[in-house]
Each structure stands twice: as C-alpha cells, then as structure tokens.
Write a protein that holds these residues in place. Structure first.
Motif, mmCIF file in Angstrom:
data_model
loop_
_atom_site.group_PDB
_atom_site.id
_atom_site.type_symbol
_atom_site.label_atom_id
_atom_site.label_comp_id
_atom_site.label_asym_id
_atom_site.label_seq_id
_atom_site.Cartn_x
_atom_site.Cartn_y
_atom_site.Cartn_z
ATOM 1 N N GLN A 1 0.817 -1.212 0.000
ATOM 2 C CA GLN A 1 0.000 0.000 0.000
ATOM 3 C C GLN A 1 0.851 1.262 0.000
ATOM 4 N N ALA A 2 2.073 1.164 0.545
ATOM 5 C CA ALA A 2 2.983 2.299 0.483
ATOM 6 C C ALA A 2 3.586 2.455 -0.908
ATOM 7 N N ALA A 3 3.693 1.321 -1.641
ATOM 8 C CA ALA A 3 4.338 1.334 -2.953
ATOM 9 C C ALA A 3 3.380 1.694 -4.077
ATOM 10 N N THR A 4 2.084 1.507 -3.872
ATOM 11 C CA THR A 4 1.122 1.818 -4.924
ATOM 12 C C THR A 4 -0.192 2.281 -4.315
ATOM 13 N N ASP A 5 -0.815 3.238 -4.973
ATOM 14 C CA ASP A 5 -2.159 3.648 -4.570
ATOM 15 C C ASP A 5 -3.211 2.998 -5.470
ATOM 16 N N LYS A 6 -2.758 2.042 -6.285
ATOM 17 C CA LYS A 6 -3.654 1.329 -7.189
ATOM 18 C C LYS A 6 -4.207 0.089 -6.489
ATOM 19 N N PRO A 7 -5.364 -0.402 -6.935
ATOM 20 C CA PRO A 7 -5.950 -1.588 -6.295
ATOM 21 C C PRO A 7 -5.143 -2.855 -6.567
ATOM 22 N N PHE A 8 -5.207 -3.774 -5.637
ATOM 23 C CA PHE A 8 -4.628 -5.105 -5.808
ATOM 24 C C PHE A 8 -5.498 -6.092 -5.055
ATOM 25 N N GLY A 9 -5.232 -7.372 -5.232
ATOM 26 C CA GLY A 9 -6.013 -8.394 -4.559
ATOM 27 C C GLY A 9 -5.126 -9.405 -3.865
ATOM 28 N N VAL A 10 -5.764 -10.320 -3.132
ATOM 29 C CA VAL A 10 -5.070 -11.457 -2.529
ATOM 30 C C VAL A 10 -5.815 -12.725 -2.932
ATOM 31 N N ASN A 11 -5.085 -13.842 -2.899
ATOM 32 C CA ASN A 11 -5.651 -15.117 -3.334
ATOM 33 C C ASN A 11 -5.565 -16.150 -2.224
ATOM 34 N N LEU A 12 -6.651 -16.909 -2.044
ATOM 35 C CA LEU A 12 -6.728 -17.969 -1.043
ATOM 36 C C LEU A 12 -7.235 -19.266 -1.669
ATOM 37 N N VAL A 13 -6.594 -20.380 -1.317
ATOM 38 C CA VAL A 13 -7.059 -21.712 -1.714
ATOM 39 C C VAL A 13 -8.031 -22.199 -0.651
ATOM 40 N N LEU A 14 -9.293 -22.318 -1.018
ATOM 41 C CA LEU A 14 -10.339 -22.598 -0.040
ATOM 42 C C LEU A 14 -10.195 -23.969 0.609
ATOM 43 N N SER A 15 -9.807 -24.967 -0.153
ATOM 44 C CA SER A 15 -9.731 -26.321 0.399
ATOM 45 C C SER A 15 -8.623 -26.466 1.445
ATOM 46 N N LEU A 16 -7.694 -25.528 1.464
ATOM 47 C CA LEU A 16 -6.584 -25.588 2.410
ATOM 48 C C LEU A 16 -6.767 -24.631 3.582
ATOM 49 N N MET A 17 -7.916 -23.969 3.642
ATOM 50 C CA MET A 17 -8.107 -22.963 4.682
ATOM 51 C C MET A 17 -8.353 -23.599 6.045
ATOM 52 N N LYS A 18 -7.434 -23.313 6.959
ATOM 53 C CA LYS A 18 -7.576 -23.674 8.365
ATOM 54 C C LYS A 18 -7.575 -22.380 9.158
ATOM 55 N N ALA A 19 -7.364 -22.473 10.428
ATOM 56 C CA ALA A 19 -7.420 -21.267 11.262
ATOM 57 C C ALA A 19 -6.430 -20.213 10.789
ATOM 58 N N GLU A 20 -5.247 -20.656 10.363
ATOM 59 C CA GLU A 20 -4.225 -19.699 9.935
ATOM 60 C C GLU A 20 -4.660 -18.933 8.695
ATOM 61 N N GLN A 21 -5.263 -19.634 7.738
ATOM 62 C CA GLN A 21 -5.684 -18.975 6.504
ATOM 63 C C GLN A 21 -6.886 -18.054 6.746
ATOM 64 N N HIS A 22 -7.783 -18.451 7.639
ATOM 65 C CA HIS A 22 -8.891 -17.560 7.997
ATOM 66 C C HIS A 22 -8.348 -16.294 8.663
ATOM 67 N N ALA A 23 -7.314 -16.455 9.468
ATOM 68 C CA ALA A 23 -6.688 -15.285 10.089
ATOM 69 C C ALA A 23 -6.065 -14.388 9.031
ATOM 70 N N ASN A 24 -5.450 -14.993 8.020
ATOM 71 C CA ASN A 24 -4.876 -14.192 6.939
ATOM 72 C C ASN A 24 -5.953 -13.409 6.200
ATOM 73 N N LEU A 25 -7.099 -14.052 5.965
ATOM 74 C CA LEU A 25 -8.203 -13.343 5.326
ATOM 75 C C LEU A 25 -8.612 -12.136 6.158
ATOM 76 N N GLU A 26 -8.700 -12.313 7.455
ATOM 77 C CA GLU A 26 -9.097 -11.192 8.315
ATOM 78 C C GLU A 26 -8.089 -10.049 8.243
ATOM 79 N N VAL A 27 -6.804 -10.384 8.183
ATOM 80 C CA VAL A 27 -5.777 -9.347 8.055
ATOM 81 C C VAL A 27 -5.957 -8.587 6.742
ATOM 82 N N ALA A 28 -6.215 -9.315 5.654
ATOM 83 C CA ALA A 28 -6.395 -8.675 4.355
ATOM 84 C C ALA A 28 -7.628 -7.775 4.346
#
Length: 330
Positions: free
Chosen positions: A57-84
C-alpha cells in the motif's frame, strides 16, 4: 483499452496477474502498470502478511487483490483473510472450493469476491452465492488446475452461463493475440501467469525462469506428482527430471515414487524442500532447482524474453487493441 470490469476494479488495463510464483514486488508492478496484481496468501505466515500489505500500500495507490485456496483454509488462513480485509484489500480471489460461506463476510468488509471455476455449471452456482467476478480457468493453465476444459471452449460457455457477471479468461494467454481472442469470446479481462514469470519484478529463481524461456508448448505436464502440502490436486509444470523418473518407474503412487523423501534443496529461511513438494523455487531457494515444481502453462512456448511487468502488459494490450481494431474494420 478498458472494459466494464476494469472500471469495476478501478484498473485501466484488462490484465489480472495470476498468483503463480508471485511476490509483493510483482503484484505492485502489475497494479502500477494498470492491471490488477494478486498476492497469494494461503501459505504466507500471518506475522509477515500485515507488513507485506503495508509495504504494498505504500508502494502503490492502485488496487490489488489477494488469493486464497479454499480447500486448504484452516485457522491460519482464515486469520490471513481477516488481516487482508482489515487492511482494506479490495479484491479477494478464491480458488479450489466453495466460496459461498465467505461471500457475505467479504462483502460486509467492503471487498469484491473473484472466484475461479472450471465449468459453466460451477459459474452459475457461485454467482448465485454472490460472487462478483468469475475466472474461467482452462486446462492449459500453469500451476494448479481446477477443471478439464480448454480456455477456448470454457470461456464462452461461462460467459453465457452468467450474463451480467464479469468473466476473466485464464489459461494459455501470453500475448496480445490471446488477449484479443478471449475478449472476442466475451471475457472482460485476461488472467496472466506464465508470461509474468519472466517479468523483471518476478522473484522466481533464475534457473526456473531460464527453463520457462526455453520451453516449447509441448514441454508441460499435467499431473498430481508435486503433492507435498496439497494432495490430489492436478497441476501443470514444466517437464523435468523428477517427472521423467516417475514416468520411467511406471508412474507409481505416493509412497513408492523414485527419490521420495529426498531433500532437493532449501527455501530462503532454511526449510528443507523435499522431492515432490509443491514449493516452486524463488530467488532465495538453493539446491537442485530444476528438479522442483516449475509451474508453467502451455503458453510457455510463447514466452521467451524478460521485460518489466509494465512493458509486458502494455505490449499485450497494444497488440490486442490493434488486432481488434483491424478485425473490426475488416
């Protein structure tokens, strides 16, 4: 050369970067160039994700996204989603599973949901669940491959199945000809991975990049061989010594494959990488690089020159615009 999807996403060029072998630097470069950069976060440690998003966000004011593999989502990946979501990432890309349980939560945070599908039926189902953007992934794509239909047949089928929903075409698109083709099929953007492996900002290992640059369109293999960390998930890689030894042994099942359990190298933090692991080598990886998972699509046969992400994207868009203009005046 913009489309309604470009305007929806706040980008100026109809190019979305696939999360294959992607770093923060590459995602920023793609967004800065007018496309949509995507940062894979399924395997990223949560203690580094927040700082990575701040850096982007400091390097660009343009939009970007993040990608998650749903079948591998455990507590850690859900936490990553919340951070994003807390960081205000505007696009959450999901793959390999059912996005329905997450859609409302992502919408409530103010973000869009972009989901990758392998069939028209699946496209209808996820749009009914509230998905905003559909990625139609053809079987010629590099990395993990969800469906069994080629891009040329899948894209128009998905477009017809979800009228009013933007469709992104993925698989086999590495130049302006491919971009023009999928736009003619009704897609509003292209999902580009293999071509961006040779972006100057990509941190894929030099030996990996060299193999991509010399590859022909026939030099990739779709298999489930590199399954360490993600079992029974088909993926397309460059053919290499690991795949060749496995085929020569009669394509044995996990547990009896040649060299199984061997350490082929180390990641940048010193973590061992075993033969048949899903890790693809980045610049910090050491060891037998070309024996590892070298994800690439069949479009590798069109990818030979390194260039900045901006030059790659501009070249694709300019070539596609010229083709569509020429065809329109024919």
């Amino acid at each position: 050369m913009t489309t309604p999807l470009c305007r929806k996403l706040g980008i100026t060029k109809p190019i979305i970067q696939a999360p294959i072998a992607a770093s923060t630097k590459l995602a920023v470069a793609v967004s800065q160039a007018g496309g949509l950069g995507i940062l894979p976060i399924t395997w990223r440690p949560i203690d580094s994700l927040g700082s990575a998003l701040v850096t982007m966000q400091a390097a660009t004011d343009k939009p970007f996204g993040v990608n998650l593999v749903l079948s591998l989502m455990k507590a850690e990946q859900h936490a990553n989603l919340e951070v994003a979501l807390a960081a205000g990432v505007p696009v959450i890309s999901t793959f390999w599973g059912d996005p329905a349980p997450l859609v409302q939560h992502i919408h409530d945070a103010g973000s869009l949901v972009m989901h990758t599908v392998g069939s028209a039926e699946e496209a209808r189902r996820v749009v009914d669940a509230g998905v905003d953007i559909v990625v139609a992934q053809g079987v010629e794509a590099g990395g993990h491959v969800w469906g069994k239909v080629a891009t040329m047949a899948l894209t128009p089928a998905v477009v017809d199945a979800v009228p009013g929903t933007p469709v992104v075409a993925a698989g086999g698109i590495a130049d302006g000809r491919g971009l023009a083709a999928v736009m003619a099929l009704g897609a509003e953007a292209a999902w580009v991975g293999t071509r961006l492996l040779l972006a100057a900002e990509n941190d894929a290992h030099p030996a990996y990049r060299a193999k991509v640059a010399e590859a022909r369109e026939t030099d990739t293999v779709l298999s489930e061989v590199f399954d360490g960390g993600w079992e029974t998930a088909p993926h397309r890689c460059l053919d290499n010594e690991t795949l060749q030894a496995w085929r020569a042994a009669g394509e044995p099942a996990p547990g009896s494959r040649p060299g199984e359990g061997e350490v082929t190298g180390q990641s940048g933090d010193g973590t061992p990488i075993h033969r048949y692991s899903l890790e693809n080598p980045d610049a910090a990886t050491t060891g037998d690089i070309t024996a590892m998972a070298l994800y690439a699509g069949q479009s590798a046969g069109l990818v030979h020159q390194e260039a900045s992400a901006a030059l790659i994207i501009d070249g694709m868009v300019d070539e596609a615009a010229a083709i569509l203009k020429r065809l329109g005046s024919g």
